[in-house]
Scaffold this motif. Sequence first.
Motif, PDB file in Angstrom:
ATOM      1  N   VAL A 129       2.127   6.606 -12.017  1.00 41.12           N
ATOM      2  CA  VAL A 129       2.219   7.926 -11.400  1.00 41.12           C
ATOM      3  C   VAL A 129       1.384   7.905 -10.132  1.00 41.12           C
ATOM      4  N   CYS A 130       1.986   8.344  -9.048  1.00 42.31           N
ATOM      5  CA  CYS A 130       1.271   8.354  -7.775  1.00 42.31           C
ATOM      6  C   CYS A 130       0.163   9.397  -7.811  1.00 42.31           C
ATOM      7  N   GLN A 131      -1.052   8.992  -7.492  1.00 42.30           N
ATOM      8  CA  GLN A 131      -2.197   9.914  -7.531  1.00 42.30           C
ATOM      9  C   GLN A 131      -2.009  11.084  -6.572  1.00 42.30           C
ATOM     10  N   ALA A 132      -1.389  10.817  -5.422  1.00 37.72           N
ATOM     11  CA  ALA A 132      -1.189  11.873  -4.429  1.00 37.72           C
ATOM     12  C   ALA A 132      -0.340  13.000  -5.021  1.00 37.72           C
ATOM     13  N   ARG A 163       0.846  -1.183   0.000  1.00 37.91           N
ATOM     14  CA  ARG A 163       0.000   0.000   0.000  1.00 37.91           C
ATOM     15  C   ARG A 163       0.884   1.237   0.000  1.00 37.91           C
ATOM     16  N   CYS A 164       0.646   2.098  -0.972  1.00 34.69           N
ATOM     17  CA  CYS A 164       1.442   3.316  -1.120  1.00 34.69           C
ATOM     18  C   CYS A 164       1.207   4.241   0.082  1.00 34.69           C
ATOM     19  N   VAL A 165       2.270   4.765   0.669  1.00 36.66           N
ATOM     20  CA  VAL A 165       2.120   5.639   1.837  1.00 36.66           C
ATOM     21  C   VAL A 165       1.600   7.028   1.455  1.00 36.66           C
ATOM     22  N   SER A 166       1.663   7.369   0.167  1.00 34.32           N
ATOM     23  CA  SER A 166       1.175   8.692  -0.249  1.00 34.32           C
ATOM     24  C   SER A 166      -0.296   8.667  -0.624  1.00 34.32           C
ATOM     25  N   CYS A 167      -0.686   7.753  -1.528  1.00 34.46           N
ATOM     26  CA  CYS A 167      -2.063   7.786  -2.041  1.00 34.46           C
ATOM     27  C   CYS A 167      -2.917   6.656  -1.469  1.00 34.46           C
ATOM     28  N   LEU A 168      -2.314   5.754  -0.695  1.00 32.84           N
ATOM     29  CA  LEU A 168      -3.017   4.635  -0.059  1.00 32.84           C
ATOM     30  C   LEU A 168      -3.596   3.635  -1.067  1.00 32.84           C
ATOM     31  N   HIS A 218       6.289   3.588  -1.996  1.00 36.09           N
ATOM     32  CA  HIS A 218       5.627   4.556  -2.872  1.00 36.09           C
ATOM     33  C   HIS A 218       5.297   3.846  -4.169  1.00 36.09           C
ATOM     34  N   CYS A 219       4.059   4.025  -4.638  1.00 37.77           N
ATOM     35  CA  CYS A 219       3.605   3.262  -5.792  1.00 37.77           C
ATOM     36  C   CYS A 219       4.357   3.628  -7.064  1.00 37.77           C
ATOM     37  N   ASP A 220       5.020   4.780  -7.093  1.00 40.32           N
ATOM     38  CA  ASP A 220       5.740   5.165  -8.318  1.00 40.32           C
ATOM     39  C   ASP A 220       7.229   4.810  -8.242  1.00 40.32           C
TER      40      ASP A 220
END
Length: 149
Positions: free
Chosen positions: A119-122, A63-68, A111-113
Amino acid sequence: MKVHLKQIPAQGLNMEGEEDSPIQELESEEIRCAGRLHYDLDFGVAGGALWANGSLSQPVELRCVSCLENFVHDVRAPAFAVHMELRGPETVDLTPSMREEILLNLPAHPHCDRDGDRVCQAKQVKTAEQDTRRESDWSALDKLKIQKR
Ligand SMILES: [Zn+2]
């Protein structure tokens, strides 16, 4: 992974393949297995010990810590190495060492990116905000121009 000593000839042995993930029982909200463990290992027996070295990779869903958002990441352990003293049993279980190695190579703040394929949505939201601000700057300028006329 269990290795029987009789499998390993004096000149050593290379084994490449896949097996069930060693981290299944550690699954949580933040981490899920997304496939099987892949290994490419060289084995040898020397001086009353078994050694193995090579690489491991394990796809996991993090799970990405920025956009979840959840995303799949290949955990790679390119320099896995074990050295085990041989006493008694002829079968050696490498699963605990492999599990430890995969966990050591898990990103602490995923981080998902990170792999560069999305590209991270956040971050996108931040860029969109900046764009809006730039637009409003221009519209203020436009108003100025109108007033001059
Ligand atoms: Zn993200």
